[in-house]
Scaffold this motif. Structure first.
Motif, PDB file in Angstrom:
ATOM      1  N   ILE A  43       2.525  14.735  33.969  1.00  0.00           N
ATOM      2  CA  ILE A  43       3.406  13.820  33.704  1.00  0.00           C
ATOM      3  C   ILE A  43       2.458  12.415  33.436  1.00  0.00           C
ATOM      4  O   ILE A  43       3.323  11.397  33.194  1.00  0.00           O
ATOM      5  N   GLY A  44       1.375  12.362  33.781  1.00  0.00           N
ATOM      6  CA  GLY A  44       0.594  11.177  33.747  1.00  0.00           C
ATOM      7  C   GLY A  44       0.080  10.854  32.414  1.00  0.00           C
ATOM      8  O   GLY A  44      -0.715   9.929  32.188  1.00  0.00           O
ATOM      9  N   HIS A  76      -6.451  12.711  37.647  1.00  0.00           N
ATOM     10  CA  HIS A  76      -5.434  13.636  37.895  1.00  0.00           C
ATOM     11  C   HIS A  76      -5.962  15.209  38.103  1.00  0.00           C
ATOM     12  O   HIS A  76      -5.433  15.668  38.968  1.00  0.00           O
ATOM     13  N   ALA A  77      -7.051  15.541  37.704  1.00  0.00           N
ATOM     14  CA  ALA A  77      -7.819  16.576  38.158  1.00  0.00           C
ATOM     15  C   ALA A  77      -8.174  16.790  39.505  1.00  0.00           C
ATOM     16  O   ALA A  77      -7.930  17.996  40.381  1.00  0.00           O
ATOM     17  N   SER A 124       1.329  13.184  41.290  1.00  0.00           N
ATOM     18  CA  SER A 124      -0.092  12.382  40.784  1.00  0.00           C
ATOM     19  C   SER A 124       0.324  11.789  39.500  1.00  0.00           C
ATOM     20  O   SER A 124      -0.444  10.905  39.248  1.00  0.00           O
ATOM     21  N   GLY A 125       1.048  12.579  38.624  1.00  0.00           N
ATOM     22  CA  GLY A 125       1.226  11.871  37.305  1.00  0.00           C
ATOM     23  C   GLY A 125       1.752  10.575  37.265  1.00  0.00           C
ATOM     24  O   GLY A 125       1.554   9.758  36.750  1.00  0.00           O
ATOM     25  N   VAL A 126       2.736  10.447  38.158  1.00  0.00           N
ATOM     26  CA  VAL A 126       3.551   9.298  38.317  1.00  0.00           C
ATOM     27  C   VAL A 126       2.504   8.135  38.895  1.00  0.00           C
ATOM     28  O   VAL A 126       2.470   7.078  38.251  1.00  0.00           O
ATOM     29  N   VAL A 170      -6.069  19.541  41.174  1.00  0.00           N
ATOM     30  CA  VAL A 170      -6.840  20.670  41.384  1.00  0.00           C
ATOM     31  C   VAL A 170      -7.679  20.896  42.789  1.00  0.00           C
ATOM     32  O   VAL A 170      -7.828  21.963  43.209  1.00  0.00           O
ATOM     33  N   THR A 171      -8.298  19.591  42.968  1.00  0.00           N
ATOM     34  CA  THR A 171      -9.176  19.908  44.187  1.00  0.00           C
ATOM     35  C   THR A 171      -8.421  19.546  45.499  1.00  0.00           C
ATOM     36  O   THR A 171      -8.785  20.318  46.272  1.00  0.00           O
ATOM     37  N   PHE A 172      -7.622  18.533  45.606  1.00  0.00           N
ATOM     38  CA  PHE A 172      -6.792  18.241  46.652  1.00  0.00           C
ATOM     39  C   PHE A 172      -5.496  18.932  46.691  1.00  0.00           C
ATOM     40  O   PHE A 172      -4.763  18.848  47.754  1.00  0.00           O
TER      41      PHE A 172
END
Length: 424
Positions: free
Chosen positions: A85-86, A126-127, A140-142, A131-133
């Motif tokens: 979404i980011g 974003h990754a 995250s995207g917003v 992905v990590t957290f």
């Protein structure tokens, strides 16, 4: 170790396979040709000559490029299972860094590289978050979109304010990439277009818009569509990346580093969105302005969904949204009013298709009723209010998504949290 796709279950003898519509380049080109015929009919009946002029198609191409690049970025990310979404925020980074790079190094191509890097940094954030957290992909995207708005505002005040022609909300003029034309065909196409012949003049307008005064960055953006298709569907790398968006646990069991492929996909996604942002500041406007993206990252996401997470489909969606945007910018209410007749013809064709091919009487009746309602509006009006024309691209987005929703198939693990070693 390679990943192989599971074989489909065997069918009983004598059982016919169900027919399934598949979007292909041949179908896409046939559909675009049919749409051009309908536009030609509307032009002849309404006299709105600008609806298929070379200027309109050229403007549509320029407006479709940033939407298509954002859609292509979303394709890379979501095929690896990460909802992006980011894209809007990554485009915002691309607009600012594109202008900054072009000014800093006095070269538009330095701006292109800077825009790619700016968007890729947004993709990296974003990754890391998703992905990590394991942060929710939407949140995250917003957050990245909000971060992009805030960071670029601060950087503009820090860098552009005080420059000649610059300020806290815009940059000075930036150098633009070169534009090219195919020599020897511009004037003959313009002459043929001016004759107003059915279909022939419209084809001439289309060819003139696509071959004259085209930015080199536009050509690069167009080539990225078949390149992405080849990488994602014709290489082992692409098969592994797509497996992470379909069955990540199965991919891990076959030796695929799922985290690595997700990171690569999301960073490439950000870079493509950043390139779309750089296109806005370097080519479309020749200057960076705050709020320049105007929601194109979200429209690109809609184009990707309309295209069913396929490169050809998203290219068609971006072209559609770019064309409607170009119409409302050039002749406003007159061209959009002519477009109502095209919508009537499309709804009638859809009703006939549903009744004859699928025997869906209810869907055919609803489509016919909608066609009648739109035709009544077309018949009793001569133009469309300016307030409506500015909303035309967003309305086209909503209509296309609502009509295509039943045939969409997103990657099976798109947006699903993944942790290494988890059970399937």
């Amino acid at each position: 170790m390679s990943v192989t796709e599971a074989a489909p279950p065997a069918r009983a003898a004598g059982t016919a396979a169900p027919s399934r519509f598949r979007m292909s380049w041949q179908v896409l080109l046939l559909g675009l040709f049919g749409l051009l015929v309908l536009l030609s009919v509307a032009r002849v009946l309404t006299g709105a000559n600008d609806i298929t002029s070379g200027g309109t198609f050229g403007a549509a191409l320029g407006l479709a490029v940033p939407i298509g690049l954002a859609a292509l970025g979303g394709l890379w990310s979501e095929r690896a299972g990460v909802v992006n979404i980011g894209l809007e925020g990554m485009m915002i980074f691309g607009t600012w860094f594109g202008a900054w790079g072009a000014l800093q190094f006095s070269s538009p191509w330095a701006g292109v590289i800077a825009g790619l890097i700016g968007g890729a940094l947004g993709g990296l954030l974003h990754a890391i978050a998703t992905v990590t957290f394991g942060v929710d992909h939407i949140i995250s995207g917003v957050a990245i979109t909000m971060l992009g708005q805030g960071v670029t505002q601060y950087l503009s005040k820090l860098v552009f304010e005080g420059m000649p022609g610059g300020g806290e909300t815009q940059s000075p003029r930036v150098p633009a990439p070169e534009r090219v034309s195919i020599p020897g065909i511009g004037e003959p196409l313009q002459t043929l277009e001016a004759k107003g012949w059915f279909l022939l003049s419209d084809v001439a307008g289309l060819l003139r818009g696509l071959t004259q005064n085209v930015s080199l960055l536009t050509i690069v953006a167009i080539l990225l569509v078949p390149l992405s298709y080849w990488l994602l569907w014709r290489t082992a790398f692409g098969l592994r990346l797509r497996s992470c968006g379909e069955r990540p646990v199965a991919a891990e069991s076959l030796g695929v580093n799922v985290y690595f492929y997700k990171y690569v996909a999301v960073i490439v996604s950000g870079a493509l969105a950043g390139l779309g942002g750089a296109f806005l500041s370097l080519v479309a406007a020749g200057i960076y302005r705050e709020g320049q993206t105007g929601g194109r990252g979200f429209i690109g996401l809609a184009a990707m969904i309309f295209g069913n997470w396929r490169p050809g489909g998203l290219a068609g969606g971006a072209a559609l949204f770019g064309f409607t945007d170009a119409l409302q910018l050039r002749q406003g209410g007159v061209s959009v009013h002519a477009l109502l007749l095209v919508i009537v013809l499309l709804l009638v064709a859809f009703a006939v298709y549903q009744a004859v091919r699928h025997r869906h009487v209810r869907a055919a009746v609803i489509s016919a009723a909608c066609a009648l309602a739109v035709f009544v509006v077309f018949a009793v009006t001569d133009t469309v209010p300016d307030q409506f024309t500015s909303f035309t691209p967003h309305l086209a987005t909503l209509l296309v998504l609502s009509l295509a929703s039943q045939r969409l198939r997103m990657p099976a693990a798109d947006g699903v949290p993944y942790r290494r070693g988890q059970a399937s």
